[in-house]
Write a protein that holds these residues in place. Structure first.
Motif, short mmCIF file in Angstrom:
data_model
loop_
_atom_site.label_atom_id
_atom_site.label_comp_id
_atom_site.label_asym_id
_atom_site.label_seq_id
_atom_site.Cartn_x
_atom_site.Cartn_y
_atom_site.Cartn_z
N VAL A 279 11.13 13.83 -3.11
CA VAL A 279 11.02 13.91 -1.66
C VAL A 279 9.75 14.55 -1.16
O VAL A 279 9.40 15.63 -1.07
CB VAL A 279 12.20 14.85 -1.06
N ASP A 280 8.79 13.46 -0.83
CA ASP A 280 7.48 14.04 -0.34
C ASP A 280 7.01 13.33 0.82
O ASP A 280 5.88 13.41 1.33
CB ASP A 280 6.38 13.71 -1.40
N GLY A 281 7.75 12.36 1.10
CA GLY A 281 7.37 11.63 2.52
C GLY A 281 6.19 10.46 2.24
O GLY A 281 5.92 9.84 3.44
N ILE A 282 5.79 10.16 1.07
CA ILE A 282 4.84 9.24 0.79
C ILE A 282 5.49 7.94 0.15
O ILE A 282 6.39 8.11 -0.75
CB ILE A 282 3.85 9.88 -0.24
N VAL A 283 5.35 6.98 0.74
CA VAL A 283 5.88 5.48 0.23
C VAL A 283 4.98 4.96 -0.68
O VAL A 283 3.96 4.37 -0.38
CB VAL A 283 6.06 4.77 1.49
N GLY A 284 5.08 5.28 -2.22
CA GLY A 284 4.45 4.61 -3.13
C GLY A 284 5.19 3.64 -3.96
O GLY A 284 6.35 3.32 -3.38
N VAL B 15 3.13 -0.53 8.02
CA VAL B 15 4.04 0.71 8.76
C VAL B 15 5.26 0.02 9.48
O VAL B 15 6.29 0.32 9.19
CB VAL B 15 3.24 1.63 9.28
N LYS B 16 4.80 -0.94 9.98
CA LYS B 16 6.05 -1.70 10.61
C LYS B 16 7.09 -2.22 9.80
O LYS B 16 8.35 -2.11 10.09
CB LYS B 16 5.47 -2.89 11.78
N LEU B 17 6.67 -2.71 8.51
CA LEU B 17 7.54 -3.42 7.54
C LEU B 17 8.24 -2.25 7.23
O LEU B 17 9.57 -2.29 7.11
CB LEU B 17 6.64 -4.01 6.66
N LEU B 18 7.49 -1.00 6.76
CA LEU B 18 8.34 0.05 6.37
C LEU B 18 9.57 0.60 7.19
O LEU B 18 10.81 0.73 7.02
CB LEU B 18 7.42 1.32 6.16
N GLN B 19 9.13 0.52 8.63
CA GLN B 19 10.05 1.02 9.76
C GLN B 19 10.95 0.05 9.67
O GLN B 19 12.23 0.31 9.86
CB GLN B 19 9.13 1.21 10.91
N GLU B 20 10.85 -1.35 9.85
CA GLU B 20 11.98 -2.35 9.93
C GLU B 20 12.96 -2.24 8.56
O GLU B 20 14.28 -2.23 8.90
CB GLU B 20 11.50 -3.72 9.77
N ILE B 21 12.45 -1.97 7.42
CA ILE B 21 13.24 -1.69 6.27
C ILE B 21 14.07 -0.46 6.41
O ILE B 21 15.18 -0.69 6.03
CB ILE B 21 12.44 -1.54 4.97
N LEU B 22 13.35 0.68 6.62
CA LEU B 22 14.14 1.86 6.96
C LEU B 22 15.40 1.40 8.10
O LEU B 22 16.30 2.05 7.73
CB LEU B 22 13.35 3.18 7.38
N PRO C 206 0.86 -1.25 0.03
CA PRO C 206 -0.01 0.03 -0.15
C PRO C 206 0.85 1.08 -0.01
O PRO C 206 1.97 1.05 0.58
CB PRO C 206 -0.86 -0.10 1.30
N THR C 207 0.24 2.44 -0.37
CA THR C 207 0.82 3.66 -0.19
C THR C 207 0.78 4.00 1.03
O THR C 207 -0.44 3.89 1.71
CB THR C 207 0.25 4.64 -1.41
N LEU C 208 1.82 4.47 1.88
CA LEU C 208 1.86 4.78 3.24
C LEU C 208 2.28 6.46 3.25
O LEU C 208 2.86 6.82 2.30
CB LEU C 208 2.98 3.91 3.78
N ARG C 209 1.77 7.07 4.17
CA ARG C 209 2.05 8.42 4.44
C ARG C 209 1.87 8.73 5.98
O ARG C 209 1.21 7.83 6.55
CB ARG C 209 1.23 9.30 3.52
N LYS C 210 2.24 9.95 6.26
CA LYS C 210 2.00 10.31 7.77
C LYS C 210 0.51 10.17 7.90
O LYS C 210 -0.23 10.45 7.25
CB LYS C 210 2.71 11.99 7.76
N GLY C 211 0.39 9.49 9.14
CA GLY C 211 -1.04 9.21 9.65
C GLY C 211 -1.38 7.55 9.41
O GLY C 211 -2.35 7.11 10.28
N SER C 212 -0.73 6.95 8.26
CA SER C 212 -0.92 5.63 8.46
C SER C 212 -0.67 4.55 9.58
O SER C 212 0.42 4.98 10.25
CB SER C 212 -0.17 4.99 7.09
N ASP D 189 3.21 3.06 13.53
CA ASP D 189 2.47 4.55 13.38
C ASP D 189 3.68 5.17 12.54
O ASP D 189 4.61 5.80 12.92
CB ASP D 189 2.39 4.91 14.98
N PHE D 190 2.81 5.72 11.62
CA PHE D 190 3.68 6.66 10.39
C PHE D 190 3.81 7.85 11.18
O PHE D 190 2.73 8.77 10.73
CB PHE D 190 3.19 6.44 9.13
N GLY D 191 4.63 8.35 11.94
CA GLY D 191 4.37 9.71 12.43
C GLY D 191 5.75 10.61 11.91
O GLY D 191 6.26 10.30 10.93
N PRO D 192 5.98 11.62 12.58
CA PRO D 192 6.82 12.40 12.04
C PRO D 192 8.25 12.06 11.79
O PRO D 192 9.05 12.48 11.08
CB PRO D 192 6.88 13.85 12.95
#
Length: 155
Positions: free
Chosen positions: A66-71, A27-34, A16-22, A46-49
């Motif tokens: 650079v938009d902070g959106i994970v597409g 989001v956990k997967l995204l955070q682990e990858i980052l 899914p496309t993820l953004r602040k508030g997702s 929690d996709f926070g600041p």
């Protein structure tokens, strides 16, 4: 057969496309990858600041918008495009590659796995079922041949 990049793009397009508030497992997967790229995020779903800031830094360092959106383009940059670079997974493995495995296997299964990043007995059983259907050695271990078969599933 399509190139592995084409297969990876299909796999990533299911993310899914993820953004602040997702919120949630994606989001956990995204955070682990980052975090695997050196960021120090709390993996809380929690996709926070702080997550948004890490995404923006990652996007900038990889020449992305650079938009902070994970597409799809950001997912493509985050995930390696060669399954030979993926780690061997087995019961007891944890982390974002297990989540990716679980999400991929859910495309194949009738009874969906919980995407929790924990390679437990249900994930092992799903891997064995997948391996059997693709004519692979049925050992429940996800190495290069099983990763390749998973990628080929998206053709």
């Amino acid at each position: 057969m399509k190139s592995i990049t084409d297969v990876q793009a299909k796999c990533e397009s299911s993310l899914p496309t993820l953004r602040k508030g997702s919120k949630g497992d994606d989001v956990k997967l995204l955070q682990e990858i980052l975090n695997s790229y050196g960021y120090s995020l709390k993996v809380d779903g929690d996709f926070g600041p702080l997550t948004e800031d890490a995404v923006k830094k990652f996007q900038k360092s990889h020449g992305l918008k650079v938009d902070g959106i994970v597409g799809p383009k950001t997912w493509n940059a985050l995930l390696p495009d060669d399954p030979r670079s993926y780690p061997t997974l087995r019961r007891g493995s944890t982390g974002h590659y297990v989540r990716l495995l679980q999400q991929s296997l859910n495309e194949f299964l009738t009874d969906a796995l919980v995407i929790d990043g924990i390679f437990g007995p249900k994930t092992e059983a799903a891997v064995k079922k997948f391996q059997k259907s693709y004519g692979l050695v049925v050992d429940g271990i996800v190495g290069p041949k099983t990763w390749n078969a998973i990628f080929s599933m998206f053709n």
